[in-house]
Write a protein that holds these residues in place. Sequence first.
Motif, mmCIF file in Angstrom:
data_model
loop_
_atom_site.group_PDB
_atom_site.id
_atom_site.type_symbol
_atom_site.label_atom_id
_atom_site.label_comp_id
_atom_site.label_asym_id
_atom_site.label_seq_id
_atom_site.Cartn_x
_atom_site.Cartn_y
_atom_site.Cartn_z
ATOM 1 N N VAL A 121 -4.263 8.495 9.816
ATOM 2 C CA VAL A 121 -4.549 7.224 10.483
ATOM 3 C C VAL A 121 -3.310 6.347 10.388
ATOM 4 C CG1 VAL A 121 -6.081 5.237 10.576
ATOM 5 C CG2 VAL A 121 -6.920 7.402 9.656
ATOM 6 N N LEU A 122 -2.839 5.857 11.543
ATOM 7 C CA LEU A 122 -1.632 5.016 11.542
ATOM 8 C C LEU A 122 -1.975 3.552 11.700
ATOM 9 C CD1 LEU A 122 -0.331 7.869 13.071
ATOM 10 C CD2 LEU A 122 1.544 6.392 12.374
ATOM 11 N N LEU A 123 -1.311 2.728 10.931
ATOM 12 C CA LEU A 123 -1.539 1.287 10.969
ATOM 13 C C LEU A 123 -0.209 0.582 11.157
ATOM 14 C CD1 LEU A 123 -3.479 1.258 7.621
ATOM 15 C CD2 LEU A 123 -4.557 0.662 9.775
ATOM 16 N N THR A 124 -0.218 -0.498 11.949
ATOM 17 C CA THR A 124 0.975 -1.328 11.991
ATOM 18 C C THR A 124 0.866 -2.320 10.844
ATOM 19 O OG1 THR A 124 1.406 -1.070 14.334
ATOM 20 C CG2 THR A 124 2.189 -3.098 13.314
ATOM 21 N N GLY A 125 1.777 -2.215 9.929
ATOM 22 C CA GLY A 125 1.735 -3.038 8.719
ATOM 23 C C GLY A 125 2.533 -2.331 7.653
ATOM 24 N N ALA A 128 6.182 4.424 6.217
ATOM 25 C CA ALA A 128 7.363 4.983 6.872
ATOM 26 C C ALA A 128 8.647 4.596 6.148
ATOM 27 C CB ALA A 128 7.439 4.484 8.318
ATOM 28 N N GLY A 129 8.621 3.426 5.488
ATOM 29 C CA GLY A 129 9.866 2.777 5.079
ATOM 30 C C GLY A 129 10.380 3.087 3.700
ATOM 31 N N LYS A 130 9.898 4.136 3.050
ATOM 32 C CA LYS A 130 10.454 4.507 1.738
ATOM 33 C C LYS A 130 11.043 5.914 1.837
ATOM 34 C CE LYS A 130 7.945 1.010 -0.791
ATOM 35 N NZ LYS A 130 7.261 0.554 -1.993
ATOM 36 N N CYS A 131 10.441 6.890 1.149
ATOM 37 C CA CYS A 131 11.095 8.207 1.086
ATOM 38 C C CYS A 131 11.091 8.969 2.415
ATOM 39 C CB CYS A 131 10.460 9.054 -0.012
ATOM 40 S SG CYS A 131 10.551 8.286 -1.625
ATOM 41 N N ILE A 132 10.291 8.544 3.384
ATOM 42 C CA ILE A 132 10.307 9.212 4.696
ATOM 43 C C ILE A 132 11.523 8.752 5.515
ATOM 44 C CG2 ILE A 132 8.980 9.628 6.840
ATOM 45 C CD1 ILE A 132 6.424 9.385 5.225
ATOM 46 N N GLN A 133 12.135 7.666 5.081
ATOM 47 C CA GLN A 133 13.395 7.200 5.678
ATOM 48 C C GLN A 133 13.251 6.671 7.106
ATOM 49 O OE1 GLN A 133 16.229 10.064 2.863
ATOM 50 N NE2 GLN A 133 16.576 10.122 5.064
ATOM 51 N N GLY A 134 12.083 6.037 7.367
ATOM 52 C CA GLY A 134 11.914 5.281 8.604
ATOM 53 C C GLY A 134 12.084 3.797 8.308
ATOM 54 N N PHE A 135 11.671 2.982 9.288
ATOM 55 C CA PHE A 135 11.726 1.526 9.082
ATOM 56 C C PHE A 135 10.395 1.025 8.526
ATOM 57 C CE2 PHE A 135 14.954 2.027 12.420
ATOM 58 C CZ PHE A 135 15.983 1.263 11.879
ATOM 59 N N PRO A 136 10.405 -0.104 7.840
ATOM 60 C CA PRO A 136 9.131 -0.698 7.438
ATOM 61 C C PRO A 136 8.374 -1.201 8.663
ATOM 62 C CG PRO A 136 10.951 -2.187 6.904
ATOM 63 C CD PRO A 136 11.564 -0.920 7.423
ATOM 64 N N GLY A 137 7.054 -1.233 8.598
ATOM 65 C CA GLY A 137 6.256 -1.769 9.704
ATOM 66 C C GLY A 137 5.162 -0.827 10.164
ATOM 67 N N VAL A 138 5.240 0.430 9.759
ATOM 68 C CA VAL A 138 4.128 1.337 10.057
ATOM 69 C C VAL A 138 3.774 2.083 8.770
ATOM 70 C CG1 VAL A 138 5.711 3.010 11.094
ATOM 71 C CG2 VAL A 138 3.291 3.313 11.438
ATOM 72 N N SER A 139 2.481 2.155 8.513
ATOM 73 C CA SER A 139 2.006 2.846 7.319
ATOM 74 C C SER A 139 0.843 3.744 7.739
ATOM 75 C CB SER A 139 1.591 1.832 6.257
ATOM 76 O OG SER A 139 0.621 0.946 6.770
ATOM 77 N N PHE A 140 0.350 4.529 6.816
ATOM 78 C CA PHE A 140 -0.675 5.511 7.206
ATOM 79 C C PHE A 140 -1.565 5.888 6.033
ATOM 80 C CE2 PHE A 140 3.181 7.653 5.912
ATOM 81 C CZ PHE A 140 2.740 8.645 5.058
ATOM 82 N N VAL A 141 -2.751 6.395 6.387
ATOM 83 C CA VAL A 141 -3.658 6.948 5.392
ATOM 84 C C VAL A 141 -3.973 8.381 5.807
ATOM 85 C CG1 VAL A 141 -5.927 6.761 4.286
ATOM 86 C CG2 VAL A 141 -4.690 4.683 4.948
ATOM 87 N N LEU A 142 -3.827 9.313 4.888
ATOM 88 C CA LEU A 142 -4.275 10.689 5.118
ATOM 89 C C LEU A 142 -5.663 10.793 4.513
ATOM 90 C CD1 LEU A 142 -0.986 12.498 4.017
ATOM 91 C CD2 LEU A 142 -1.680 11.870 6.336
ATOM 92 N N TYR A 190 8.489 4.887 17.260
ATOM 93 C CA TYR A 190 9.546 5.803 17.758
ATOM 94 C C TYR A 190 10.425 6.276 16.595
ATOM 95 C CZ TYR A 190 9.272 4.550 22.828
ATOM 96 O OH TYR A 190 8.923 4.385 24.130
ATOM 97 N N ALA A 191 10.868 5.296 15.821
ATOM 98 C CA ALA A 191 11.773 5.621 14.714
ATOM 99 C C ALA A 191 11.049 6.442 13.646
ATOM 100 C CB ALA A 191 12.338 4.334 14.108
ATOM 101 N N PHE A 192 9.765 6.166 13.475
ATOM 102 C CA PHE A 192 8.981 6.911 12.485
ATOM 103 C C PHE A 192 8.905 8.385 12.887
ATOM 104 C CE2 PHE A 192 4.529 7.337 10.388
ATOM 105 C CZ PHE A 192 5.100 7.828 9.236
ATOM 106 N N GLU A 193 8.677 8.613 14.174
ATOM 107 C CA GLU A 193 8.617 10.009 14.620
ATOM 108 C C GLU A 193 9.939 10.727 14.349
ATOM 109 O OE1 GLU A 193 8.109 13.258 18.070
ATOM 110 O OE2 GLU A 193 8.444 11.209 18.747
ATOM 111 N N GLU A 194 11.024 10.023 14.622
ATOM 112 C CA GLU A 194 12.348 10.621 14.414
ATOM 113 C C GLU A 194 12.579 10.910 12.922
ATOM 114 O OE1 GLU A 194 13.713 11.194 17.373
ATOM 115 O OE2 GLU A 194 15.176 12.428 16.302
ATOM 116 N N ALA A 195 12.140 9.970 12.083
ATOM 117 C CA ALA A 195 12.297 10.152 10.632
ATOM 118 C C ALA A 195 11.476 11.354 10.162
ATOM 119 C CB ALA A 195 11.877 8.884 9.893
ATOM 120 N N LEU A 196 10.282 11.528 10.731
ATOM 121 C CA LEU A 196 9.459 12.686 10.355
ATOM 122 C C LEU A 196 10.092 13.993 10.829
ATOM 123 C CD1 LEU A 196 5.909 11.195 11.009
ATOM 124 C CD2 LEU A 196 6.754 12.025 8.797
ATOM 125 N N SER A 197 10.721 13.955 12.017
ATOM 126 C CA SER A 197 11.421 15.156 12.493
ATOM 127 C C SER A 197 12.555 15.509 11.534
ATOM 128 C CB SER A 197 11.998 14.941 13.891
ATOM 129 O OG SER A 197 10.958 14.659 14.790
#
Length: 366
Positions: A59-63, A191-205, A248-255
């Motif tokens: 689940v993706l959240l903006t925050g 997104a913004g820690k060890c996944i190396q994206g920007f802050p602003g999107v977070s998620f729950v598995l 967008y940046a989160f997807e790139e960081a996950l790739s």
Amino acid sequence: MNMILLNPGPVNVSERVRQALLRPDICHRESEFTDLLGRIQHKLLAAFVPGAESDYVAVLLTGSGTAAVESAVMSCLPMAKRMLVLNNGVYGERLSSMVGLHRLGVSELKSEWHIKPDPERVRLALRQHPEVHAVSMVHHETTTGLINPVKEIAEVVDSLNRVFVLDSVSGLAGEPIDIAGSHIYMVAGTAGKCIQGFPGVSFVLLRKGFLERMRNYPKRSWYLNLTHYIDDQGKGIVPFTPAVQIYYAFEEALSELLEEGVANRFQRYKRAAVRIRERMATLGVTTLLPSDSLSNTITAFHLPPGISYATLHDQLKARGYVIYAGQGQLESKIFRIANMGALTELQIDGFLGAFEEVVTGAVARA
Ligand SMILES: *Cc1c(COP(=O)(O)O)cnc(C)c1O
């Protein structure tokens, strides 16, 4: 000046991730966004529950990370049940405060900040307290850089049929964890820690079996209600306007993470942490925690004698390096060095050289 960030998020990102911000403007109610959302979810599951992708939803959240943690905490309790929080740091404390704030029942098992929670104490507490429905804990306590025993605690929680909720905001992509194998129901990440994206999107598995039970629990927030997101995501949409460019940046960081390999990412971080700790040791700067508790991405060090945190921080910042203060009771005693993010060994060595210069200079003047 481009700063090297040695704080635990936001982190330095690669140029590839930064460039992803510049993709076309899109509407989040159009198929372009549905596709982006689907790709991110797919990559999250591939990275963190490999082999069990069909047992979990992402689940993706903006925050920021806290949004994901709070949404998990608020969504996992039926009426009149309690949560047991295992608290051994600032982020464990925050879990308790969240539950308390929403007037949900909360109990705590507190340990000192350098001590890991004891699975046997958790077992005892759960046996004595049938009203406890869920147990929450922080994976990597960012306060000290301590790794909590996720597998052992998860085993106890699962064997006594409770729900385990994990704050792995600073753990995912930094530390090994077997989410599916440990029967963890909910894990919050960012997104913004060890996944190396920007802050602003977070998620729950979230484990799918639990999702069905969760639907019957009271809704406690409009923005952070997880079932609302899951139902909309099933239709390829999100309930509220997402931070599209950050996605967008989160997807790139996950790739990047999947190309590097999640296990290789841990190893890269670990090498950097060891490099930092070894050099600090030669300067007589010691770690707060014993080596068997240390994470791959944060080290809390005792402040060297004769130098205040403010001086250390300011002199390093003047050289292009941002370090991080202690929190709470440790504020005046320690400083923290995080080695998350797209950092090269050369940059780490540059920092260590600057650190040595600042500290030996201060000692010479004293
Ligand atoms: C950083 C962090 C959070 C909160 O993240 P924000 O992005 O600042 O909201 C929560 N838990 C842990 C363990 C963290 O390290």
